[in-house]
Design a protein around this motif. Structure first.
Motif, PDB file in Angstrom:
ATOM      1  N   LEU A 176      31.824 -31.916 -36.824  1.00  0.00           N
ATOM      2  CA  LEU A 176      31.447 -32.680 -38.010  1.00  0.00           C
ATOM      3  C   LEU A 176      31.125 -34.122 -37.649  1.00  0.00           C
ATOM      4  N   LYS A 177      31.869 -34.689 -36.713  1.00  0.00           N
ATOM      5  CA  LYS A 177      31.587 -36.049 -36.259  1.00  0.00           C
ATOM      6  C   LYS A 177      30.190 -36.136 -35.660  1.00  0.00           C
ATOM      7  N   TYR A 178      29.811 -35.139 -34.866  1.00  0.00           N
ATOM      8  CA  TYR A 178      28.496 -35.155 -34.241  1.00  0.00           C
ATOM      9  C   TYR A 178      27.386 -34.898 -35.253  1.00  0.00           C
ATOM     10  N   MET A 179      27.566 -33.890 -36.080  1.00  0.00           N
ATOM     11  CA  MET A 179      26.481 -33.426 -36.940  1.00  0.00           C
ATOM     12  C   MET A 179      26.416 -34.165 -38.279  1.00  0.00           C
ATOM     13  N   LYS A 180      27.508 -34.715 -38.738  1.00  0.00           N
ATOM     14  CA  LYS A 180      27.603 -35.516 -39.963  1.00  0.00           C
ATOM     15  C   LYS A 180      27.487 -34.712 -41.259  1.00  0.00           C
ATOM     16  N   GLN A 181      27.135 -33.445 -41.184  1.00  0.00           N
ATOM     17  CA  GLN A 181      27.044 -32.621 -42.382  1.00  0.00           C
ATOM     18  C   GLN A 181      27.814 -31.325 -42.147  1.00  0.00           C
ATOM     19  N   GLU A 182      28.569 -30.924 -43.152  1.00  0.00           N
ATOM     20  CA  GLU A 182      29.478 -29.793 -43.006  1.00  0.00           C
ATOM     21  C   GLU A 182      28.759 -28.500 -42.625  1.00  0.00           C
ATOM     22  N   ASP A 183      27.666 -28.184 -43.308  1.00  0.00           N
ATOM     23  CA  ASP A 183      26.991 -26.917 -43.012  1.00  0.00           C
ATOM     24  C   ASP A 183      26.440 -26.894 -41.582  1.00  0.00           C
ATOM     25  N   GLU A 184      25.935 -28.029 -41.108  1.00  0.00           N
ATOM     26  CA  GLU A 184      25.435 -28.092 -39.735  1.00  0.00           C
ATOM     27  C   GLU A 184      26.588 -28.002 -38.729  1.00  0.00           C
ATOM     28  N   ALA A 185      27.706 -28.637 -39.061  1.00  0.00           N
ATOM     29  CA  ALA A 185      28.883 -28.570 -38.186  1.00  0.00           C
ATOM     30  C   ALA A 185      29.387 -27.130 -38.082  1.00  0.00           C
ATOM     31  N   LEU A 186      29.411 -26.430 -39.199  1.00  0.00           N
ATOM     32  CA  LEU A 186      29.864 -25.029 -39.189  1.00  0.00           C
ATOM     33  C   LEU A 186      28.925 -24.150 -38.361  1.00  0.00           C
ATOM     34  N   ASP A 187      27.625 -24.410 -38.457  1.00  0.00           N
ATOM     35  CA  ASP A 187      26.662 -23.654 -37.644  1.00  0.00           C
ATOM     36  C   ASP A 187      26.890 -23.912 -36.159  1.00  0.00           C
ATOM     37  N   VAL A 188      27.081 -25.173 -35.806  1.00  0.00           N
ATOM     38  CA  VAL A 188      27.332 -25.533 -34.405  1.00  0.00           C
ATOM     39  C   VAL A 188      28.606 -24.859 -33.915  1.00  0.00           C
ATOM     40  N   LEU A 189      29.633 -24.914 -34.736  1.00  0.00           N
ATOM     41  CA  LEU A 189      30.911 -24.323 -34.360  1.00  0.00           C
ATOM     42  C   LEU A 189      30.784 -22.812 -34.154  1.00  0.00           C
ATOM     43  N   GLN A 190      30.080 -22.151 -35.052  1.00  0.00           N
ATOM     44  CA  GLN A 190      29.887 -20.705 -34.914  1.00  0.00           C
ATOM     45  C   GLN A 190      29.143 -20.385 -33.609  1.00  0.00           C
TER      46      GLN A 190
END
Length: 184
Positions: A27-41
């Motif tokens: 989330l720190k890197y991507m700044k948006q929750e949906d993008e952070a979740l995609d990165v994490l997945q």
């Protein structure tokens, strides 16, 4: 060991041990929750597919942190061009840090306000850095990775990482000095 054997409880254990910190980092890197979740997945898929490469099971957490950072960097590079219509309004932005409560401070409005203001200012300063500088600063200070580990994760030289850290620090320092001059 269970995860390497392909057992569900092994994957579940690794996921539960790393999810919260990794989500915060993404989330720190991507700044948006949906993008952070995609990165994490994507990072979990990469990590679980490469478990056979892991030598020391004790280092899974730091190994996975590198995968999260690398995946986030790849995504940031991929989405570099953002249309104006896709940008969120500042009022619409909600950061996970805004939902954190600090239990260490007794209810003292002045301290609470100061802390929130400091968090806001730090977020603003980090947001002004380039993606590369911000990632290096966050990896170094938040994830406490060494310069060598950051260089390996970002596929660049250690000198490049040192340079990005140096310019990031200088930029933050300049902004802090500006704020001090204004009495903030």
């Amino acid at each position: 060991a269970l995860a390497k054997e392909g057992k569900e409880e092994g994957f579940s254990f690794l996921y539960q041990e790393t999810y919260q910190k990794s989500y915060y980092v993404a989330l720190k890197y991507m700044k948006q929750e949906d993008e952070a979740l995609d990165v994490l997945q994507d990072a979990y898929i990469k990590a679980f597919n490469r478990l056979g490469q892991m030598q020391d099971a004790e280092k899974f957490s730091s190994w996975f942190a590198k995968i999260v950072a690398s995946t986030a960097l790849d995504e940031l590079k991929r989405k570099k061009a953002v249309l104006f219509s896709q940008m969120n309004n500042e009022e619409e932005d909600s950061d996970i840090e805004d939902t954190f409560k600090d239990d260490r401070i007794d209810y003292q409005p002045e301290l609470s306000y100061d802390q929130k203001e400091t968090e806001r200012l730090v977020k603003e300063m980090l947001a002004t850095l380039s993606d590369e500088q911000r990632m290096c600063v966050l990896m170094y200070y938040t994830e406490q990775l060494s310069v060598k580990e950051i260089a390996e994760t970002l596929h660049c030289s250690e000198n490049t990482v040192k340079s990005r850290l140096n310019y990031g620090r200088k930029s933050i320092k300049e902004k802090v000095l500006e704020l001090e001059k204004r009495g903030t």
